[in-house]
Motif scaffolding. Structure first.
Motif, PDB file in Angstrom:
ATOM      1  N   ARG A 112      68.812  76.721  -7.405  1.00  0.00           N
ATOM      2  CA  ARG A 112      69.612  76.215  -6.294  1.00  0.00           C
ATOM      3  C   ARG A 112      71.010  75.890  -6.779  1.00  0.00           C
ATOM      4  NH1 ARG A 112      68.136  72.097  -3.081  1.00  0.00           N
ATOM      5  NH2 ARG A 112      69.827  70.624  -3.370  1.00  0.00           N
TER       6      ARG A 112
ATOM      7  N   GLN B  52      59.920  73.810  -1.775  1.00  0.00           N
ATOM      8  CA  GLN B  52      60.360  75.168  -2.078  1.00  0.00           C
ATOM      9  C   GLN B  52      61.507  75.628  -1.184  1.00  0.00           C
ATOM     10  OE1 GLN B  52      57.695  78.429  -1.202  1.00  0.00           O
ATOM     11  NE2 GLN B  52      56.329  77.121  -0.014  1.00  0.00           N
ATOM     12  N   ARG B  53      61.597  75.174   0.059  1.00  0.00           N
ATOM     13  CA  ARG B  53      62.645  75.659   0.947  1.00  0.00           C
ATOM     14  C   ARG B  53      64.029  75.152   0.520  1.00  0.00           C
ATOM     15  NH1 ARG B  53      60.168  71.820   4.445  1.00  0.00           N
ATOM     16  NH2 ARG B  53      61.525  70.031   4.871  1.00  0.00           N
ATOM     17  N   GLU B  54      64.082  74.218  -0.385  1.00  0.00           N
ATOM     18  CA  GLU B  54      65.358  73.699  -0.878  1.00  0.00           C
ATOM     19  C   GLU B  54      65.948  74.585  -1.984  1.00  0.00           C
ATOM     20  OE1 GLU B  54      66.975  71.189   0.410  1.00  0.00           O
ATOM     21  OE2 GLU B  54      65.406  70.666   1.849  1.00  0.00           O
ATOM     22  N   TYR B  55      65.247  75.605  -2.396  1.00  0.00           N
ATOM     23  CA  TYR B  55      65.734  76.509  -3.445  1.00  0.00           C
ATOM     24  C   TYR B  55      66.107  77.840  -2.811  1.00  0.00           C
ATOM     25  CZ  TYR B  55      64.193  73.094  -6.813  1.00  0.00           C
ATOM     26  OH  TYR B  55      64.048  71.931  -7.538  1.00  0.00           O
ATOM     27  N   GLU B  56      67.313  78.324  -3.174  1.00  0.00           N
ATOM     28  CA  GLU B  56      67.849  79.507  -2.506  1.00  0.00           C
ATOM     29  C   GLU B  56      67.367  80.817  -3.116  1.00  0.00           C
ATOM     30  OE1 GLU B  56      71.341  76.450  -2.203  1.00  0.00           O
ATOM     31  OE2 GLU B  56      69.856  77.017  -3.722  1.00  0.00           O
TER      32      GLU B  56
ATOM     33  N   TRP C 255      64.712  83.094  -5.786  1.00  0.00           N
ATOM     34  CA  TRP C 255      63.363  83.130  -6.340  1.00  0.00           C
ATOM     35  C   TRP C 255      63.138  84.391  -7.161  1.00  0.00           C
ATOM     36  CZ3 TRP C 255      59.728  79.291  -5.698  1.00  0.00           C
ATOM     37  CH2 TRP C 255      60.072  78.265  -4.809  1.00  0.00           C
TER      38      TRP C 255
END
Length: 124
Positions: free
Chosen positions: A99, A108-112, A114
């Protein structure tokens, strides 16, 4: 954009060790933090550990504290997850995430960005 590639997964007996690597490329200079998540069979993806890119501050899930160690090599743009005393319940696909904004959330949705994931299987 940041590209993440995990490696180091495999099959290990309970009590053994593995070291996962996550190589980052692209806009790595904009990265604030990187994390490892895992998704076991039939389970949701869960937070494992995170580290801030500049200061090296770390944070762990309770289930891995004392057994796993997250670290980074800024020169190589690589984050590691050293996993010791592995248990069958650690079996999962392990994902690396990054992120750009401040904070080391466990959601997990806070990380851009993967990676594709690497399989870790711990046999009993």
């Amino acid at each position: 954009q940041v590209q993440l590639v995990e490696s180091g997964g495999g099959v290990v007996q309970a009590g053994g060790s593995l070291r996962l690597s996550c190589a980052a490329s692209g806009r790595t200079f904009s990265t604030y933090a990187m994390a490892w998540f895992r998704q076991g069979p039939g389970k949701e993806r869960a937070f494992v550990a995170a580290i801030t890119w500049s200061s090296g501050f770390t944070y762990y899930a309770e289930s891995v504290k004392g057994r796993f160690t997250i670290s980074r090599d800024n020169a190589k743009n690589t984050v590691y997850l050293q996993m010791n005393s592995l248990k069958p319940e650690d079996t999962a696909v392990y994902y690396c995430a990054a992120r750009f904004t401040r904070g080391i959330p466990t959601i997990q949705r806070e990380y851009e960005y993967w990676g594709q994931g690497t399989q870790v299987t711990v046999s009993s």
